[in-house]
Design an enzyme around this catalytic site. Structure first.
Site, mmCIF file in Angstrom:
data_model
loop_
_atom_site.group_PDB
_atom_site.id
_atom_site.type_symbol
_atom_site.label_atom_id
_atom_site.label_comp_id
_atom_site.label_asym_id
_atom_site.label_seq_id
_atom_site.Cartn_x
_atom_site.Cartn_y
_atom_site.Cartn_z
ATOM 1 N N ARG A 37 12.946 -7.379 3.283
ATOM 2 C CA ARG A 37 13.129 -7.393 1.820
ATOM 3 C C ARG A 37 14.542 -7.682 1.463
ATOM 4 O O ARG A 37 14.797 -8.174 0.322
ATOM 5 C CB ARG A 37 12.607 -5.982 1.399
ATOM 6 N N GLY B 89 1.411 -4.260 -5.118
ATOM 7 C CA GLY B 89 0.744 -4.039 -6.356
ATOM 8 C C GLY B 89 1.222 -4.807 -7.430
ATOM 9 O O GLY B 89 0.412 -5.141 -8.213
ATOM 10 N N GLY C 171 1.845 -5.902 0.794
ATOM 11 C CA GLY C 171 2.604 -5.330 1.878
ATOM 12 C C GLY C 171 1.924 -5.260 3.259
ATOM 13 O O GLY C 171 2.336 -5.841 4.389
ATOM 14 N N LYS D 160 -9.062 0.043 0.187
ATOM 15 C CA LYS D 160 -9.866 0.167 -0.826
ATOM 16 C C LYS D 160 -10.671 -0.870 -1.974
ATOM 17 O O LYS D 160 -9.733 -1.922 -2.404
ATOM 18 C CB LYS D 160 -9.001 1.030 -1.917
HETATM 19 P P1 AMP Z 1 -4.688 -1.848 1.516
HETATM 20 O O1 AMP Z 1 -3.535 -1.352 1.186
HETATM 21 O O2 AMP Z 1 -5.990 -1.458 0.741
HETATM 22 O O3 AMP Z 1 -4.638 -3.584 1.353
HETATM 23 O O4 AMP Z 1 -5.155 -1.264 2.958
HETATM 24 C C1 AMP Z 1 -4.595 -1.586 4.164
HETATM 25 C C2 AMP Z 1 -5.279 -0.667 5.185
HETATM 26 O O5 AMP Z 1 -6.448 -0.932 5.322
HETATM 27 C C3 AMP Z 1 -4.528 -0.921 6.387
HETATM 28 O O6 AMP Z 1 -3.804 0.028 6.740
HETATM 29 C C4 AMP Z 1 -5.795 -0.980 7.326
HETATM 30 O O7 AMP Z 1 -5.444 -0.244 8.517
HETATM 31 C C5 AMP Z 1 -6.931 -0.456 6.403
HETATM 32 N N1 AMP Z 1 -8.318 -1.283 6.848
HETATM 33 C C6 AMP Z 1 -8.461 -2.241 6.955
HETATM 34 N N2 AMP Z 1 -9.801 -2.515 7.495
HETATM 35 C C7 AMP Z 1 -10.087 -1.105 7.597
HETATM 36 C C8 AMP Z 1 -11.511 -0.432 7.878
HETATM 37 N N3 AMP Z 1 -12.485 -1.194 8.287
HETATM 38 N N4 AMP Z 1 -11.526 0.945 8.015
HETATM 39 C C9 AMP Z 1 -10.470 1.471 7.748
HETATM 40 N N5 AMP Z 1 -9.373 1.262 7.162
HETATM 41 C C10 AMP Z 1 -9.151 -0.399 7.359
#
Ligand code: AMP
Length: 395
Positions: free
Chosen positions: A36, A375, A352, A196
């Site tokens: 960064r 975000g 990120g 999510k």
């Molecule tokens: P996000 O910030 O929503 O992009 O989420 C990123 C996170 O999603 C990472 O830390 C991953 O470990 C988690 N992730 C990705 N696939 C899965 C899964 N199948 N089950 C649980 N966590 C996940």
């Protein structure tokens, strides 16, 4: 979207307040990944080189009041090594000590202020605080695209008091993300993953009518699979988003968007390296297991779907890439993007976690652009005018 780009030559002898994002991992005073800081070097070196008197301001983490572990002092030391010249540091953001430090700056000097979130007024966009931050300066340069979705004092408030311009990183982010969002070369694919669905609803809604291919992996895929009445065992799921997922599945069909979900998954009974991992077809997830990565057939399917694509936007890893046993899907997509890039496609990675995964897999330089925003990138893709960008628009 045309931004007022800062002209380095116009900053000679001027006191310039520049918003950067130095939100780097710091442990026991040592900086981990300094990416960064490096991302702002172009701006810092151009303005300092042209004789601007530079005050840098940034946040670090989410402090509740003044938290010594979240001091930006180590970032000043790191920046000093990178720019190979002294970088002054003050343990405050406003007040007499800061004003004195700014007054003593000579042409080309660099000063870093303390973590701006030590003041709760920052996140409240308090006008008095913004004014105190702005007033010792003659102009404002906003280079922190990744903080531009926040209407805070240092990202937005100060622009009320100073002529405001976009830094080179901000300009590059807006140019590339606008090209993807508003005028993509076709076929255009959006790849979504991560934990999510709820974070990505706005992006799916805005982009569904623009994309040719939509690939959904990662934890969020299971809400879509549940929407098709599949048993997902103990995989991540947002039950209150199943209705949204159903609507999107229908909407994708109506719009002729080719939508791809995993056809097999790597499962285990918990997200840990020691847990027993197995690959199962998507309709055979055992009740006591959770899907933690896409499986080899899904990798094949997704890579086929991406063949011939001319523009790709990817946000969210395909699995729990932080664990070596569940990083294959994410790595395979990163590799595929590198091949598409070599064939002339525009490939953009945002978020990120996704950026970290692409970097860890060694493909950071093999894709067209890794956005510094998480975000901010998502909100930009939702079609929002970000509060930190609005004052920078060419009218
Ligand atoms: P996000 O910030 O929503 O992009 O989420 C990123 C996170 O999603 C990472 O830390 C991953 O470990 C988690 N992730 C990705 N696939 C899965 C899964 N199948 N089950 C649980 N966590 C996940």
């Amino acid at each position: 979207m045309k931004l007022k780009k800062v002209d380095a030559d116009q900053t000679k002898g001027k006191r310039v307040l520049a918003r950067v994002d130095f939100n780097v991992p710091i442990k026991n005073g040592r900086i981990g990944d300094d990416g960064r800081i490096v991302s702002h070097l172009e701006m810092i070196e151009a303005l300092s080189g042209a004789g601007g008197r530079l005050t840098l301001v940034s946040h670090l983490g989410r402090p509740k009041g003044k938290t010594p572990e979240l001091s930006l002092k180590p970032a000043a030391a790191r920046l000093e090594e990178l720019v190979k010249k002294p970088v002054a540091f003050v343990h405050d953001c406003i007040g007499d000590e800061v004003n004195a430090a700014i007054s003593s700056l000579k042409d080309g000097d660099i000063l870093l202020l303390e973590n701006v979130r030590f003041y709760p007024e920052e996140e409240k966009n308090d006008p008095q605080f913004a004014k105190a931050l702005a007033l010792p300066h003659e102009m404002f340069v906003m280079d922190a695209f990744s903080a531009a979705h926040r209407a805070h004092a240092s990202t937005r408030g100060v622009a009320e008091y100073l002529p405001s311009f976009a830094g080179p990183l901000m300009c590059r982010e807006v140019e590339i993300l606008s090209a993807v969002r508003d005028d993509p070369r076709r076929p255009f694919a959006l790849i979504l993953g991560g934990a999510k669905v709820s974070d990505k609803i706005g992006v799916i809604e805005n982009m569904l009518s623009k994309v040719d291919v939509l690939i959904i992996g990662g934890g969020m895929a299971f809400t879509f699979l549940a929407a098709q009445d599949l048993n997902i065992g103990r995989s991540l799921c947002e039950p209150d988003k199943i209705g949204f997922a159903k609507e999107m599945l229908k909407s994708a069909k109506d719009k002729g968007v080719k939508l791809f979900l995993p056809v097999d998954v790597a499962v285990a009974n918990e997200a840990s390296e020691s847990a027993k991992r197995q690959i199962v077809p998507i309709d055979r997830i055992p009740d006591d297991q959770m899907g933690l990565d896409i499986g080899p057939e899904s990798i094949k399917l997704f890579c086929q779907a991406l063949t011939g694509i001319k523009t790709v936007l990817w946000n969210g890893p395909m699995g729990v890439f932080e664990l070596p046993s569940f990083k294959d899907g994410t790595e395979a997509i990163a590799k595929k993007l590198s091949e598409l890039t070599a064939d002339g496609a525009l490939t953009v990675v945002g978020g990120g976690d996704t950026a970290a995964a692409v970097k860890a897999a060694g493909y950071e330089r093999a894709v067209s652009h890794v956005s510094t925003g998480g975000g901010a990138t998502l909100e930009f893709m939702e079609g929002k005018l970000l509060p930190g960008i609005e004052p920078l628009l060419e009218k």
